[in-house]
Design a protein around this motif. Structure first.
Motif, PDB file in Angstrom:
ATOM      1  N   ALA A   1       0.832  -1.205   0.000  1.00 19.34           N
ATOM      2  CA  ALA A   1       0.000   0.000   0.000  1.00 19.34           C
ATOM      3  C   ALA A   1       0.866   1.256   0.000  1.00 19.34           C
ATOM      4  CB  ALA A   1      -0.931  -0.005   1.211  1.00 19.34           C
ATOM      5  N   ARG A   2       1.930   1.253   0.790  1.00 18.33           N
ATOM      6  CA  ARG A   2       2.837   2.405   0.829  1.00 18.33           C
ATOM      7  C   ARG A   2       3.507   2.612  -0.535  1.00 18.33           C
ATOM      8  NH1 ARG A   2       6.842   2.214   5.629  1.00 18.33           N
ATOM      9  NH2 ARG A   2       7.239   4.288   4.827  1.00 18.33           N
ATOM     10  N   ALA A   3       3.859   1.522  -1.184  1.00 11.83           N
ATOM     11  CA  ALA A   3       4.500   1.627  -2.499  1.00 11.83           C
ATOM     12  C   ALA A   3       3.529   2.161  -3.547  1.00 11.83           C
ATOM     13  CB  ALA A   3       5.042   0.273  -2.923  1.00 11.83           C
ATOM     14  N   MET A   4       2.241   1.904  -3.362  1.00 13.07           N
ATOM     15  CA  MET A   4       1.243   2.299  -4.356  1.00 13.07           C
ATOM     16  C   MET A   4       0.748   3.729  -4.185  1.00 13.07           C
ATOM     17  SD  MET A   4       0.928  -0.059  -6.516  1.00 13.07           S
ATOM     18  CE  MET A   4      -0.450   0.661  -7.373  1.00 13.07           C
ATOM     19  N   ILE A   5       1.114   4.392  -3.096  1.00 10.73           N
ATOM     20  CA  ILE A   5       0.616   5.745  -2.832  1.00 10.73           C
ATOM     21  C   ILE A   5       0.898   6.692  -3.991  1.00 10.73           C
ATOM     22  CG2 ILE A   5       1.018   7.795  -1.391  1.00 10.73           C
ATOM     23  CD1 ILE A   5       1.119   5.897   1.007  1.00 10.73           C
ATOM     24  N   THR A   6       2.059   6.577  -4.593  1.00 10.29           N
ATOM     25  CA  THR A   6       2.432   7.467  -5.699  1.00 10.29           C
ATOM     26  C   THR A   6       1.949   6.971  -7.054  1.00 10.29           C
ATOM     27  OG1 THR A   6       4.578   6.376  -5.952  1.00 10.29           O
ATOM     28  CG2 THR A   6       4.475   8.280  -4.461  1.00 10.29           C
ATOM     29  N   GLN A   7       1.185   5.883  -7.065  1.00  7.41           N
ATOM     30  CA  GLN A   7       0.647   5.283  -8.288  1.00  7.41           C
ATOM     31  C   GLN A   7       1.725   5.059  -9.342  1.00  7.41           C
ATOM     32  OE1 GLN A   7      -2.684   7.757  -9.433  1.00  7.41           O
ATOM     33  NE2 GLN A   7      -3.954   6.918  -7.806  1.00  7.41           N
ATOM     34  N   PRO A   8       2.718   4.238  -9.014  1.00  6.14           N
ATOM     35  CA  PRO A   8       3.795   3.996  -9.976  1.00  6.14           C
ATOM     36  C   PRO A   8       3.306   3.205 -11.183  1.00  6.14           C
ATOM     37  CG  PRO A   8       3.931   2.431  -8.194  1.00  6.14           C
ATOM     38  CD  PRO A   8       2.843   3.407  -7.822  1.00  6.14           C
ATOM     39  N   LYS A   9       4.007   3.353 -12.280  1.00  7.87           N
ATOM     40  CA  LYS A   9       3.708   2.562 -13.473  1.00  7.87           C
ATOM     41  C   LYS A   9       4.315   1.162 -13.364  1.00  7.87           C
ATOM     42  CE  LYS A   9       1.319   5.457 -15.804  1.00  7.87           C
ATOM     43  NZ  LYS A   9      -0.100   5.194 -15.972  1.00  7.87           N
ATOM     44  N   VAL A  10       5.381   1.045 -12.551  1.00 10.96           N
ATOM     45  CA  VAL A  10       6.058  -0.240 -12.355  1.00 10.96           C
ATOM     46  C   VAL A  10       6.247  -0.441 -10.857  1.00 10.96           C
ATOM     47  CG1 VAL A  10       8.117  -1.616 -12.842  1.00 10.96           C
ATOM     48  CG2 VAL A  10       7.299   0.025 -14.540  1.00 10.96           C
ATOM     49  N   LEU A  11       5.922  -1.634 -10.381  1.00  8.45           N
ATOM     50  CA  LEU A  11       6.112  -1.999  -8.977  1.00  8.45           C
ATOM     51  C   LEU A  11       7.046  -3.202  -8.936  1.00  8.45           C
ATOM     52  CD1 LEU A  11       5.265  -1.633  -6.001  1.00  8.45           C
ATOM     53  CD2 LEU A  11       3.370  -3.182  -6.460  1.00  8.45           C
ATOM     54  N   PHE A  12       8.171  -3.058  -8.259  1.00 10.60           N
ATOM     55  CA  PHE A  12       9.145  -4.136  -8.128  1.00 10.60           C
ATOM     56  C   PHE A  12       8.958  -4.817  -6.780  1.00 10.60           C
ATOM     57  CE2 PHE A  12      11.078  -1.212 -11.107  1.00 10.60           C
ATOM     58  CZ  PHE A  12      11.593  -2.056 -12.083  1.00 10.60           C
ATOM     59  N   ALA A  13       8.936  -6.148  -6.775  1.00  6.48           N
ATOM     60  CA  ALA A  13       8.782  -6.910  -5.535  1.00  6.48           C
ATOM     61  C   ALA A  13       9.812  -8.036  -5.516  1.00  6.48           C
ATOM     62  CB  ALA A  13       7.373  -7.474  -5.437  1.00  6.48           C
ATOM     63  N   ASP A  14      10.732  -7.951  -4.582  1.00 10.15           N
ATOM     64  CA  ASP A  14      11.792  -8.953  -4.449  1.00 10.15           C
ATOM     65  C   ASP A  14      11.408  -9.941  -3.356  1.00 10.15           C
ATOM     66  OD1 ASP A  14      14.135 -10.390  -4.445  1.00 10.15           O
ATOM     67  OD2 ASP A  14      15.372  -8.761  -3.657  1.00 10.15           O
ATOM     68  N   GLU A  15      11.079 -11.158  -3.743  1.00  8.39           N
ATOM     69  CA  GLU A  15      10.650 -12.213  -2.824  1.00  8.39           C
ATOM     70  C   GLU A  15       9.549 -11.717  -1.876  1.00  8.39           C
ATOM     71  OE1 GLU A  15      11.404 -15.326  -2.983  1.00  8.39           O
ATOM     72  OE2 GLU A  15      13.268 -15.404  -4.113  1.00  8.39           O
ATOM     73  N   PRO A  16       8.446 -11.213  -2.424  1.00  9.80           N
ATOM     74  CA  PRO A  16       7.410 -10.621  -1.570  1.00  9.80           C
ATOM     75  C   PRO A  16       6.695 -11.618  -0.667  1.00  9.80           C
ATOM     76  CG  PRO A  16       6.586 -10.875  -3.784  1.00  9.80           C
ATOM     77  CD  PRO A  16       8.051 -11.211  -3.824  1.00  9.80           C
ATOM     78  N   THR A  17       6.812 -12.902  -0.969  1.00 10.73           N
ATOM     79  CA  THR A  17       6.118 -13.911  -0.166  1.00 10.73           C
ATOM     80  C   THR A  17       7.089 -14.843   0.557  1.00 10.73           C
ATOM     81  OG1 THR A  17       5.986 -15.438  -2.032  1.00 10.73           O
ATOM     82  CG2 THR A  17       4.152 -13.889  -1.757  1.00 10.73           C
ATOM     83  N   GLY A  18       8.358 -14.485   0.571  1.00 10.67           N
ATOM     84  CA  GLY A  18       9.391 -15.358   1.114  1.00 10.67           C
ATOM     85  C   GLY A  18       9.181 -15.786   2.553  1.00 10.67           C
ATOM     86  N   SER A  19       8.594 -14.932   3.387  1.00  8.63           N
ATOM     87  CA  SER A  19       8.430 -15.259   4.798  1.00  8.63           C
ATOM     88  C   SER A  19       6.982 -15.567   5.162  1.00  8.63           C
ATOM     89  CB  SER A  19       8.942 -14.095   5.659  1.00  8.63           C
ATOM     90  OG  SER A  19       8.174 -12.937   5.381  1.00  8.63           O
ATOM     91  N   LEU A  20       6.154 -15.824   4.153  1.00 11.64           N
ATOM     92  CA  LEU A  20       4.731 -16.014   4.397  1.00 11.64           C
ATOM     93  C   LEU A  20       4.298 -17.461   4.209  1.00 11.64           C
ATOM     94  CD1 LEU A  20       3.354 -12.913   2.457  1.00 11.64           C
ATOM     95  CD2 LEU A  20       3.914 -13.097   4.890  1.00 11.64           C
ATOM     96  N   ASP A  21       3.198 -17.825   4.864  1.00  9.09           N
ATOM     97  CA  ASP A  21       2.604 -19.139   4.645  1.00  9.09           C
ATOM     98  C   ASP A  21       1.853 -19.114   3.311  1.00  9.09           C
ATOM     99  OD1 ASP A  21      -0.109 -18.125   5.027  1.00  9.09           O
ATOM    100  OD2 ASP A  21       0.311 -18.128   7.175  1.00  9.09           O
ATOM    101  N   SER A  22       1.376 -20.258   2.882  1.00 13.72           N
ATOM    102  CA  SER A  22       0.770 -20.356   1.551  1.00 13.72           C
ATOM    103  C   SER A  22      -0.509 -19.524   1.430  1.00 13.72           C
ATOM    104  CB  SER A  22       0.498 -21.813   1.183  1.00 13.72           C
ATOM    105  OG  SER A  22      -0.392 -22.397   2.112  1.00 13.72           O
ATOM    106  N   LEU A  23      -1.314 -19.416   2.484  1.00 13.82           N
ATOM    107  CA  LEU A  23      -2.542 -18.629   2.423  1.00 13.82           C
ATOM    108  C   LEU A  23      -2.228 -17.148   2.236  1.00 13.82           C
ATOM    109  CD1 LEU A  23      -5.605 -18.352   2.636  1.00 13.82           C
ATOM    110  CD2 LEU A  23      -5.334 -18.206   5.114  1.00 13.82           C
ATOM    111  N   ASN A  24      -1.298 -16.615   3.028  1.00 15.62           N
ATOM    112  CA  ASN A  24      -0.938 -15.204   2.892  1.00 15.62           C
ATOM    113  C   ASN A  24      -0.183 -14.937   1.595  1.00 15.62           C
ATOM    114  OD1 ASN A  24      -2.023 -13.717   5.155  1.00 15.62           O
ATOM    115  ND2 ASN A  24      -0.750 -15.037   6.423  1.00 15.62           N
TER     116      ASN A  24
END
Length: 81
Positions: free
Chosen positions: A10-33
């Motif tokens: 949400a913080r990354a989207m505040i400026t409404q970027p055209k490109v959003l980069f996510a490096d291992e965004p689910t690395g520490s999460l369980d399968s549901l999250n």
């Protein structure tokens, strides 16, 4: 963990970027999250016309992508680049 990830997105989207980069965004999460985060990325991409670039080692997360580029030992070695 999932809620912290969603807040970061949400913080990354505040400026409404055209490109959003996510490096291992689910690395520490369980399968549901992990699924919730990836569904959020898909929604962002469609609703805001944002390109979402995800770096991951997880095949289940890569499966969400419209396009995959595989980098092995610093070289593009496959995918649909």
């Amino acid at each position: 963990g999932g809620q912290m990830q969603r807040v970061a997105i949400a913080r990354a989207m505040i400026t409404q970027p055209k490109v959003l980069f996510a490096d291992e965004p689910t690395g520490s999460l369980d399968s549901l999250n992990s699924k919730k985060i990836m569904d959020l990325f898909i929604g962002i991409a469609k609703q805001h016309n944002t390109a979402v670039i995800v770096v991951t080692h997880e095949p289940s997360i890569a499966a969400y992508a419209d396009r995959k580029i595989i980098v092995r030992d610093g070289l593009i070695s496959g995918g649909d680049a």
